[in-house]
Design a protein around this motif. Structure first.
Motif, PDB file in Angstrom:
ATOM      1  N   LYS A  96      -0.995  41.403  36.698  1.00  0.00           N
ATOM      2  CA  LYS A  96      -2.374  41.896  36.743  1.00  0.00           C
ATOM      3  C   LYS A  96      -2.604  43.009  35.719  1.00  0.00           C
ATOM      4  O   LYS A  96      -3.590  42.978  34.988  1.00  0.00           O
ATOM      5  CB  LYS A  96      -2.743  42.385  38.144  1.00  0.00           C
ATOM      6  CG  LYS A  96      -4.203  42.841  38.240  1.00  0.00           C
ATOM      7  CD  LYS A  96      -4.555  43.549  39.538  1.00  0.00           C
ATOM      8  CE  LYS A  96      -5.931  44.211  39.408  1.00  0.00           C
ATOM      9  NZ  LYS A  96      -6.226  45.165  40.481  1.00  0.00           N
ATOM     10  N   HIS A  97      -1.721  43.991  35.696  1.00  0.00           N
ATOM     11  CA  HIS A  97      -2.039  45.128  34.827  1.00  0.00           C
ATOM     12  C   HIS A  97      -0.893  45.621  33.964  1.00  0.00           C
ATOM     13  O   HIS A  97      -0.932  46.741  33.453  1.00  0.00           O
ATOM     14  CB  HIS A  97      -2.636  46.284  35.654  1.00  0.00           C
ATOM     15  CG  HIS A  97      -1.709  46.836  36.699  1.00  0.00           C
ATOM     16  ND1 HIS A  97      -1.700  46.392  38.001  1.00  0.00           N
ATOM     17  CD2 HIS A  97      -0.747  47.768  36.629  1.00  0.00           C
ATOM     18  CE1 HIS A  97      -0.776  47.043  38.672  1.00  0.00           C
ATOM     19  NE2 HIS A  97      -0.183  47.881  37.870  1.00  0.00           N
ATOM     20  N   GLY A  98       0.127  44.740  33.755  1.00  0.00           N
ATOM     21  CA  GLY A  98       1.199  45.105  32.827  1.00  0.00           C
ATOM     22  C   GLY A  98       0.673  45.161  31.399  1.00  0.00           C
ATOM     23  O   GLY A  98      -0.288  44.470  31.050  1.00  0.00           O
ATOM     24  N   ILE A  99       1.277  46.032  30.579  1.00  0.00           N
ATOM     25  CA  ILE A  99       0.894  46.132  29.166  1.00  0.00           C
ATOM     26  C   ILE A  99       1.878  45.288  28.360  1.00  0.00           C
ATOM     27  O   ILE A  99       3.065  45.594  28.317  1.00  0.00           O
ATOM     28  CB  ILE A  99       0.951  47.606  28.677  1.00  0.00           C
ATOM     29  CG1 ILE A  99       0.063  48.507  29.557  1.00  0.00           C
ATOM     30  CG2 ILE A  99       0.564  47.688  27.210  1.00  0.00           C
ATOM     31  CD1 ILE A  99      -1.423  48.270  29.422  1.00  0.00           C
ATOM     32  N   PRO A 100       1.397  44.192  27.724  1.00  0.00           N
ATOM     33  CA  PRO A 100       2.305  43.318  26.975  1.00  0.00           C
ATOM     34  C   PRO A 100       3.019  44.091  25.861  1.00  0.00           C
ATOM     35  O   PRO A 100       2.399  44.874  25.143  1.00  0.00           O
ATOM     36  CB  PRO A 100       1.372  42.254  26.386  1.00  0.00           C
ATOM     37  CG  PRO A 100       0.166  42.270  27.253  1.00  0.00           C
ATOM     38  CD  PRO A 100       0.014  43.691  27.711  1.00  0.00           C
ATOM     39  N   ALA A 101       4.339  43.853  25.742  1.00  0.00           N
ATOM     40  CA  ALA A 101       5.146  44.585  24.762  1.00  0.00           C
ATOM     41  C   ALA A 101       4.766  44.211  23.330  1.00  0.00           C
ATOM     42  O   ALA A 101       4.963  44.997  22.405  1.00  0.00           O
ATOM     43  CB  ALA A 101       6.626  44.306  25.008  1.00  0.00           C
ATOM     44  N   ASP A 102       4.183  42.999  23.156  1.00  0.00           N
ATOM     45  CA  ASP A 102       3.852  42.544  21.792  1.00  0.00           C
ATOM     46  C   ASP A 102       2.506  43.082  21.301  1.00  0.00           C
ATOM     47  O   ASP A 102       2.027  42.697  20.247  1.00  0.00           O
ATOM     48  CB  ASP A 102       3.867  41.014  21.737  1.00  0.00           C
ATOM     49  CG  ASP A 102       2.769  40.383  22.599  1.00  0.00           C
ATOM     50  OD1 ASP A 102       1.962  41.136  23.199  1.00  0.00           O
ATOM     51  OD2 ASP A 102       2.723  39.138  22.677  1.00  0.00           O
ATOM     52  N   GLY A 103       1.898  43.959  22.071  1.00  0.00           N
ATOM     53  CA  GLY A 103       0.643  44.562  21.620  1.00  0.00           C
ATOM     54  C   GLY A 103      -0.591  43.729  21.919  1.00  0.00           C
ATOM     55  O   GLY A 103      -1.710  44.131  21.581  1.00  0.00           O
ATOM     56  N   SER A 104      -0.410  42.550  22.548  1.00  0.00           N
ATOM     57  CA  SER A 104      -1.584  41.739  22.886  1.00  0.00           C
ATOM     58  C   SER A 104      -2.333  42.355  24.058  1.00  0.00           C
ATOM     59  O   SER A 104      -1.855  43.297  24.694  1.00  0.00           O
ATOM     60  CB  SER A 104      -1.169  40.295  23.189  1.00  0.00           C
ATOM     61  OG  SER A 104      -0.312  40.268  24.318  1.00  0.00           O
ATOM     62  N   GLN A 105      -3.511  41.810  24.345  1.00  0.00           N
ATOM     63  CA  GLN A 105      -4.390  42.405  25.343  1.00  0.00           C
ATOM     64  C   GLN A 105      -3.849  42.214  26.756  1.00  0.00           C
ATOM     65  O   GLN A 105      -3.423  41.125  27.135  1.00  0.00           O
ATOM     66  CB  GLN A 105      -5.782  41.771  25.220  1.00  0.00           C
ATOM     67  CG  GLN A 105      -6.824  42.508  26.039  1.00  0.00           C
ATOM     68  CD  GLN A 105      -8.236  41.970  25.805  1.00  0.00           C
ATOM     69  OE1 GLN A 105      -9.116  42.699  25.424  1.00  0.00           O
ATOM     70  NE2 GLN A 105      -8.435  40.700  26.070  1.00  0.00           N
ATOM     71  N   ALA A 106      -3.898  43.272  27.553  1.00  0.00           N
ATOM     72  CA  ALA A 106      -3.533  43.190  28.960  1.00  0.00           C
ATOM     73  C   ALA A 106      -4.588  42.360  29.686  1.00  0.00           C
ATOM     74  O   ALA A 106      -5.628  42.016  29.123  1.00  0.00           O
ATOM     75  CB  ALA A 106      -3.443  44.585  29.559  1.00  0.00           C
ATOM     76  N   LEU A 107      -4.333  42.053  30.963  1.00  0.00           N
ATOM     77  CA  LEU A 107      -5.247  41.170  31.698  1.00  0.00           C
ATOM     78  C   LEU A 107      -6.349  41.926  32.438  1.00  0.00           C
ATOM     79  O   LEU A 107      -7.532  41.588  32.333  1.00  0.00           O
ATOM     80  CB  LEU A 107      -4.445  40.296  32.674  1.00  0.00           C
ATOM     81  CG  LEU A 107      -5.237  39.260  33.467  1.00  0.00           C
ATOM     82  CD1 LEU A 107      -6.022  38.320  32.542  1.00  0.00           C
ATOM     83  CD2 LEU A 107      -4.280  38.440  34.352  1.00  0.00           C
ATOM     84  N   SER A 108      -5.991  42.926  33.212  1.00  0.00           N
ATOM     85  CA  SER A 108      -7.011  43.535  34.068  1.00  0.00           C
ATOM     86  C   SER A 108      -7.925  44.485  33.293  1.00  0.00           C
ATOM     87  O   SER A 108      -7.560  45.030  32.245  1.00  0.00           O
ATOM     88  CB  SER A 108      -6.375  44.283  35.245  1.00  0.00           C
ATOM     89  OG  SER A 108      -6.011  45.599  34.871  1.00  0.00           O
ATOM     90  N   HIS A 109      -9.129  44.649  33.830  1.00  0.00           N
ATOM     91  CA  HIS A 109     -10.104  45.599  33.300  1.00  0.00           C
ATOM     92  C   HIS A 109      -9.505  46.992  33.145  1.00  0.00           C
ATOM     93  O   HIS A 109      -9.676  47.659  32.141  1.00  0.00           O
ATOM     94  CB  HIS A 109     -11.325  45.619  34.228  1.00  0.00           C
ATOM     95  CG  HIS A 109     -10.980  45.777  35.683  1.00  0.00           C
ATOM     96  ND1 HIS A 109     -10.036  44.985  36.302  1.00  0.00           N
ATOM     97  CD2 HIS A 109     -11.401  46.648  36.637  1.00  0.00           C
ATOM     98  CE1 HIS A 109      -9.906  45.360  37.555  1.00  0.00           C
ATOM     99  NE2 HIS A 109     -10.720  46.373  37.787  1.00  0.00           N
ATOM    100  N   ARG A 110      -8.757  47.451  34.164  1.00  0.00           N
ATOM    101  CA  ARG A 110      -8.195  48.803  34.132  1.00  0.00           C
ATOM    102  C   ARG A 110      -7.109  48.919  33.060  1.00  0.00           C
ATOM    103  O   ARG A 110      -7.055  49.910  32.336  1.00  0.00           O
ATOM    104  CB  ARG A 110      -7.630  49.150  35.519  1.00  0.00           C
ATOM    105  CG  ARG A 110      -7.140  50.590  35.657  1.00  0.00           C
ATOM    106  CD  ARG A 110      -6.961  50.996  37.116  1.00  0.00           C
ATOM    107  NE  ARG A 110      -8.248  50.961  37.821  1.00  0.00           N
ATOM    108  CZ  ARG A 110      -8.647  49.969  38.633  1.00  0.00           C
ATOM    109  NH1 ARG A 110      -7.841  48.948  38.913  1.00  0.00           N
ATOM    110  NH2 ARG A 110      -9.843  49.995  39.176  1.00  0.00           N
ATOM    111  N   ALA A 111      -6.241  47.915  32.968  1.00  0.00           N
ATOM    112  CA  ALA A 111      -5.189  47.933  31.951  1.00  0.00           C
ATOM    113  C   ALA A 111      -5.798  47.859  30.547  1.00  0.00           C
ATOM    114  O   ALA A 111      -5.283  48.467  29.608  1.00  0.00           O
ATOM    115  CB  ALA A 111      -4.218  46.778  32.180  1.00  0.00           C
ATOM    116  N   ARG A 112      -6.901  47.134  30.398  1.00  0.00           N
ATOM    117  CA  ARG A 112      -7.557  47.053  29.092  1.00  0.00           C
ATOM    118  C   ARG A 112      -8.168  48.394  28.696  1.00  0.00           C
ATOM    119  O   ARG A 112      -8.068  48.826  27.539  1.00  0.00           O
ATOM    120  CB  ARG A 112      -8.614  45.943  29.101  1.00  0.00           C
ATOM    121  CG  ARG A 112      -7.975  44.565  29.094  1.00  0.00           C
ATOM    122  CD  ARG A 112      -8.971  43.426  29.208  1.00  0.00           C
ATOM    123  NE  ARG A 112      -8.240  42.153  29.092  1.00  0.00           N
ATOM    124  CZ  ARG A 112      -8.786  40.945  29.180  1.00  0.00           C
ATOM    125  NH1 ARG A 112     -10.105  40.835  29.397  1.00  0.00           N
ATOM    126  NH2 ARG A 112      -8.049  39.861  29.052  1.00  0.00           N
TER     127      ARG A 112
END
Ligand code: ITT
Length: 201
Positions: free
Chosen positions: A174-190
């Motif tokens: 839901k809200h992990g930050i991808p290590a490759d710099g791509s966009q996270a999934l959740s509104h809060r993580a974004r």
């Protein structure tokens, strides 16, 4: 240094702590400090996030982070939106709030099941400096709600590109930050990713 997370919402606090963990920031919450909750008188997410962060920065003399968030349903012209917490009432009955969304969408006559989550993240420093960021995630309402993970409206929302609801996802999904710099999934993580790029990286 130490920061204050201006929230009394346990689910939000858990996510914000997980997001901040890699930065080694020590965070205490407004709830833990017993700070008063300011009245959320703003007419949009950003105004309410700033109201909460300003109040906490002023009360503690620490940099303050606040999130104001909610679920916006197309068939309900954006409701519950900034009233998402209020729809669950004093008893925080999200099963009832989700049932209300289901009923009102049905009654609206609209065939749309589209919805999005918004997170406005405000950062306010004791010297008055301010920054803010907004993250969104689009998807479909899912009824009956599914899953027990997360909090709030997670069981009734399936993000685009996925077949499971937020309530059926792990915290990492839901809200992990991808290590490759791509966009996270959740509104809060974004919103957090935008904040981190501007202030922390
Ligand atoms: P604070 O103001 O103390 O932070 P709150 O719960 O009142 O806590 P908001 O006013 O921002 O926070 O209301 C946001 C509501 O929207 C929250 O209570 C949830 O029900 C819902 N919400 C926000 N983010 C969510 C998420 O990631 N998953 C599920 N529901 C969410």
């Amino acid at each position: 240094g130490k920061i204050v997370i201006a929230t009394h919402n346990a689910g939000k606090l858990r996510e914000m702590r997980e997001l901040l963990a890699p930065y080694g920031v020590e965070a205490v919450s407004a709830g833990e400090l017993g700070l008063d909750e300011p009245e959320e008188t703003g007419s949009d997410f950003l105004s309410n996030a700033l109201i909460k962060a300003r109040a906490a920065a002023k009360a503690t003399d620490m940099p303050a982070f606040a999130d104001d968030s909610g679920l916006c349903v197309d068939a309900l012209v954006g409701a519950p939106g900034i009233f998402s917490a209020r729809w669950a009432g004093e008893s925080k009955d999200f099963a009832a709030a989700m049932a209300r969304i289901e009923a009102e969408v049905k009654n609206s006559g609209s065939p749309s099941r589209r919805a999005h989550f918004v997170s406005a993240l405000a950062v306010v420093w004791p010297d008055g400096e301010e920054a803010s960021f907004e993250g969104k995630v689009f998807g479909d309402l899912t009824f009956p709600p599914r899953g027990t993970a997360g909090f709030g409206y997670d069981p009734c929302f399936t993000p685009d590109g996925h077949s499971r609801t937020f309530g059926e996802m792990t915290a990492e999904e839901k809200h992990g930050i991808p290590a490759d710099g791509s966009q996270a999934l959740s509104h809060r993580a974004r919103a957090f990713q935008m904040m981190a790029a501007a202030l922390l990286d």
